[in-house]
Design a protein around this motif. Structure first.
Motif, short mmCIF file in Angstrom:
data_model
loop_
_atom_site.label_atom_id
_atom_site.label_comp_id
_atom_site.label_asym_id
_atom_site.label_seq_id
_atom_site.Cartn_x
_atom_site.Cartn_y
_atom_site.Cartn_z
N SER A 156 -15.57 27.46 -24.13
CA SER A 156 -15.59 28.29 -22.93
C SER A 156 -14.59 29.44 -23.02
N ALA A 157 -15.01 30.59 -22.55
CA ALA A 157 -14.13 31.76 -22.53
C ALA A 157 -13.22 31.77 -21.31
N SER A 158 -13.44 30.86 -20.36
CA SER A 158 -12.68 30.89 -19.12
C SER A 158 -11.41 30.04 -19.14
N LEU A 159 -11.03 29.54 -20.29
CA LEU A 159 -9.84 28.69 -20.38
C LEU A 159 -8.57 29.52 -20.48
N THR A 160 -7.50 28.99 -19.89
CA THR A 160 -6.19 29.61 -20.07
C THR A 160 -5.65 29.17 -21.43
N SER A 161 -4.62 29.81 -21.90
CA SER A 161 -4.05 29.43 -23.20
C SER A 161 -3.48 28.02 -23.16
N SER A 162 -2.89 27.61 -22.04
CA SER A 162 -2.35 26.24 -21.96
C SER A 162 -3.48 25.21 -21.95
N GLU A 163 -4.60 25.50 -21.28
CA GLU A 163 -5.75 24.59 -21.32
C GLU A 163 -6.33 24.49 -22.73
N ARG A 164 -6.39 25.62 -23.39
CA ARG A 164 -6.91 25.65 -24.76
C ARG A 164 -6.01 24.83 -25.70
N ASP A 165 -4.69 24.99 -25.56
CA ASP A 165 -3.74 24.22 -26.38
C ASP A 165 -3.88 22.72 -26.10
N TYR A 166 -4.01 22.37 -24.83
CA TYR A 166 -4.16 20.96 -24.43
C TYR A 166 -5.42 20.36 -25.05
N LEU A 167 -6.54 21.06 -24.93
CA LEU A 167 -7.80 20.58 -25.49
C LEU A 167 -7.75 20.48 -27.01
N GLN A 168 -7.09 21.43 -27.63
CA GLN A 168 -6.98 21.42 -29.09
C GLN A 168 -6.28 20.16 -29.59
N ARG A 169 -5.26 19.71 -28.84
CA ARG A 169 -4.54 18.49 -29.22
C ARG A 169 -5.41 17.24 -29.05
N LEU A 170 -6.41 17.31 -28.17
CA LEU A 170 -7.25 16.14 -27.89
C LEU A 170 -8.45 16.00 -28.81
N VAL A 171 -8.83 17.06 -29.50
CA VAL A 171 -10.06 17.07 -30.28
C VAL A 171 -10.14 15.91 -31.26
N GLU A 172 -9.07 15.59 -31.93
CA GLU A 172 -9.09 14.56 -32.98
C GLU A 172 -8.89 13.14 -32.46
N LEU A 173 -8.55 12.99 -31.18
CA LEU A 173 -8.31 11.65 -30.64
C LEU A 173 -9.62 10.92 -30.37
N HIS A 174 -9.62 9.61 -30.57
CA HIS A 174 -10.81 8.80 -30.32
C HIS A 174 -10.76 8.11 -28.96
N TRP A 175 -9.59 8.11 -28.32
CA TRP A 175 -9.42 7.41 -27.06
C TRP A 175 -8.53 8.24 -26.16
N PHE A 176 -8.82 8.22 -24.85
CA PHE A 176 -8.01 8.94 -23.86
C PHE A 176 -7.61 7.97 -22.76
N SER A 177 -6.49 8.25 -22.12
CA SER A 177 -6.11 7.50 -20.93
C SER A 177 -6.93 8.02 -19.74
N GLY A 178 -6.90 7.29 -18.66
CA GLY A 178 -7.57 7.73 -17.44
C GLY A 178 -7.01 9.03 -16.92
N LYS A 179 -5.70 9.24 -17.10
CA LYS A 179 -5.06 10.47 -16.64
C LYS A 179 -5.57 11.67 -17.44
N VAL A 180 -5.69 11.52 -18.75
CA VAL A 180 -6.23 12.59 -19.59
C VAL A 180 -7.68 12.87 -19.22
#
Length: 92
Positions: free
Chosen positions: A48-72
């Motif tokens: 998406s082009a509508s992401l802020t840089s902090s949202e983009r950085d956050y998502l980038q860190r999550l790409v390789e994870l196989h599991w997320f917490s409920g908060k994430v």
């Protein structure tokens, strides 16, 4: 204020499970394990082009994870809602 589960009436908690065979993540109600929907995929949201840089950085860190917490998962749902609500934005 706590939210009640629409399935069991208990205190709602969001859980993420992963299908080991397909590697697909799903959101489930943590109180009664009721299936809710597929979990938003960080790699798809990154398009998406509508992401802020902090949202983009956050998502980038999550790409390789196989599991997320409920908060994430809650944050992913918020970002997904923002992306879907962005007028005139084309997801490439």
């Amino acid at each position: 204020m706590r939210e009640n589960c629409q399935f069991c009436g208990g205190e709602f908690r969001l859980n993420v499970t992963c299908d080991r065979r397909t590697k697909t993540r799903y959101l489930r109600a943590g109180c009664c394990d009721s299936p809710l929907r597929p979990c938003p995929e960080p790699a798809e949201l990154l398009r998406s082009a509508s992401l802020t840089s902090s949202e983009r950085d956050y998502l980038q860190r999550l790409v390789e994870l196989h599991w997320f917490s409920g908060k994430v998962a809650s944050v992913l749902l918020q970002i997904e809602a923002k992306v879907k609500a962005s007028p005139g934005v084309t997801n490439a």
